[in-house]
Motif scaffolding. Sequence first.
Motif, PDB file in Angstrom:
ATOM      1  N   MET A  90     -10.892 -16.907  -2.154  1.00  0.00           N
ATOM      2  CA  MET A  90     -11.197 -15.519  -2.446  1.00  0.00           C
ATOM      3  C   MET A  90      -9.915 -14.801  -2.876  1.00  0.00           C
ATOM      4  O   MET A  90      -8.846 -15.046  -2.330  1.00  0.00           O
ATOM      5  N   ILE A  91     -10.054 -13.939  -3.840  1.00  0.00           N
ATOM      6  CA  ILE A  91      -8.929 -13.120  -4.305  1.00  0.00           C
ATOM      7  C   ILE A  91      -9.011 -11.775  -3.606  1.00  0.00           C
ATOM      8  O   ILE A  91     -10.031 -11.087  -3.667  1.00  0.00           O
ATOM      9  N   TYR A  92      -7.936 -11.416  -2.923  1.00  0.00           N
ATOM     10  CA  TYR A  92      -7.882 -10.163  -2.174  1.00  0.00           C
ATOM     11  C   TYR A  92      -7.073  -9.121  -2.935  1.00  0.00           C
ATOM     12  O   TYR A  92      -6.071  -9.446  -3.564  1.00  0.00           O
ATOM     13  N   GLN A  93      -7.551  -7.889  -2.857  1.00  0.00           N
ATOM     14  CA  GLN A  93      -6.836  -6.749  -3.418  1.00  0.00           C
ATOM     15  C   GLN A  93      -6.195  -5.987  -2.265  1.00  0.00           C
ATOM     16  O   GLN A  93      -6.864  -5.693  -1.277  1.00  0.00           O
ATOM     17  N   ILE A  94      -4.915  -5.672  -2.391  1.00  0.00           N
ATOM     18  CA  ILE A  94      -4.221  -4.957  -1.332  1.00  0.00           C
ATOM     19  C   ILE A  94      -3.911  -3.539  -1.802  1.00  0.00           C
ATOM     20  O   ILE A  94      -3.550  -3.326  -2.962  1.00  0.00           O
ATOM     21  N   SER A  95      -4.112  -2.583  -0.915  1.00  0.00           N
ATOM     22  CA  SER A  95      -3.784  -1.198  -1.240  1.00  0.00           C
ATOM     23  C   SER A  95      -3.139  -0.546  -0.022  1.00  0.00           C
ATOM     24  O   SER A  95      -3.411  -0.916   1.119  1.00  0.00           O
ATOM     25  N   LEU A  96      -2.290   0.421  -0.286  1.00  0.00           N
ATOM     26  CA  LEU A  96      -1.600   1.143   0.768  1.00  0.00           C
ATOM     27  C   LEU A  96      -2.216   2.522   0.927  1.00  0.00           C
ATOM     28  O   LEU A  96      -2.475   3.211  -0.079  1.00  0.00           O
ATOM     29  N   SER A  97      -2.431   2.907   2.156  1.00  0.00           N
ATOM     30  CA  SER A  97      -2.894   4.262   2.429  1.00  0.00           C
ATOM     31  C   SER A  97      -1.742   5.219   2.135  1.00  0.00           C
ATOM     32  O   SER A  97      -0.573   4.797   2.076  1.00  0.00           O
ATOM     33  N   PRO A  98      -2.029   6.507   1.946  1.00  0.00           N
ATOM     34  CA  PRO A  98      -0.940   7.475   1.749  1.00  0.00           C
ATOM     35  C   PRO A  98       0.071   7.445   2.902  1.00  0.00           C
ATOM     36  O   PRO A  98       1.272   7.572   2.674  1.00  0.00           O
ATOM     37  N   ASN A  99      -0.408   7.229   4.118  1.00  0.00           N
ATOM     38  CA  ASN A  99       0.481   7.147   5.274  1.00  0.00           C
ATOM     39  C   ASN A  99       1.432   5.955   5.147  1.00  0.00           C
ATOM     40  O   ASN A  99       2.632   6.070   5.414  1.00  0.00           O
ATOM     41  N   ALA A 100       0.905   4.811   4.742  1.00  0.00           N
ATOM     42  CA  ALA A 100       1.731   3.612   4.583  1.00  0.00           C
ATOM     43  C   ALA A 100       2.756   3.798   3.461  1.00  0.00           C
ATOM     44  O   ALA A 100       3.911   3.384   3.596  1.00  0.00           O
ATOM     45  N   GLU A 101       2.343   4.433   2.374  1.00  0.00           N
ATOM     46  CA  GLU A 101       3.279   4.705   1.278  1.00  0.00           C
ATOM     47  C   GLU A 101       4.409   5.613   1.751  1.00  0.00           C
ATOM     48  O   GLU A 101       5.580   5.374   1.425  1.00  0.00           O
ATOM     49  N   ILE A 140     -11.269  -5.849   4.723  1.00  0.00           N
ATOM     50  CA  ILE A 140     -12.664  -5.420   4.563  1.00  0.00           C
ATOM     51  C   ILE A 140     -13.200  -6.106   3.313  1.00  0.00           C
ATOM     52  O   ILE A 140     -12.881  -5.711   2.197  1.00  0.00           O
ATOM     53  N   GLY A 141     -13.956  -7.164   3.532  1.00  0.00           N
ATOM     54  CA  GLY A 141     -14.446  -7.937   2.395  1.00  0.00           C
ATOM     55  C   GLY A 141     -13.279  -8.554   1.650  1.00  0.00           C
ATOM     56  O   GLY A 141     -12.476  -9.280   2.228  1.00  0.00           O
ATOM     57  N   SER A 142     -13.154  -8.256   0.372  1.00  0.00           N
ATOM     58  CA  SER A 142     -12.040  -8.773  -0.425  1.00  0.00           C
ATOM     59  C   SER A 142     -10.924  -7.749  -0.572  1.00  0.00           C
ATOM     60  O   SER A 142     -10.027  -7.924  -1.400  1.00  0.00           O
ATOM     61  N   ASN A 143     -10.990  -6.690   0.233  1.00  0.00           N
ATOM     62  CA  ASN A 143      -9.962  -5.645   0.190  1.00  0.00           C
ATOM     63  C   ASN A 143      -9.101  -5.675   1.443  1.00  0.00           C
ATOM     64  O   ASN A 143      -9.601  -5.884   2.552  1.00  0.00           O
TER      65      ASN A 143
END
Length: 95
Positions: free
Chosen positions: A1-12, A75-78
């Motif tokens: 599975m290919i996962y997409q990673i994103s940062l919350s505003p807090n993490a940024e 969460i799923g692929s995220n």
Amino acid sequence: MIYQISLSPNAEADLLEATFWYESQQIGLGEKFVQKVESYFFRIQNNPLHFPLKKGTLREAYVQKFPYVIIYQVIGSNIIVFAVFDTHQNPERKP
């Protein structure tokens, strides 16, 4: 599975604040910190279940050589990064 990673505003904000602080301590140290954290983002993205569950569905990846932990959820692929947390801070701030 290919996962997409994103940062919350807090993490940024956490990442930016830490980078500036390390750079103010020693020229180039902020860049080394960013490189180390990004290498962990890559590891998380490639094998998100590798790091242990700590609180409910949140996982923690401790960054070597820097007192930081990356707190994220799959969460799923995220993958959502909620914090790049300074372990020397008050733990009550942790999500």
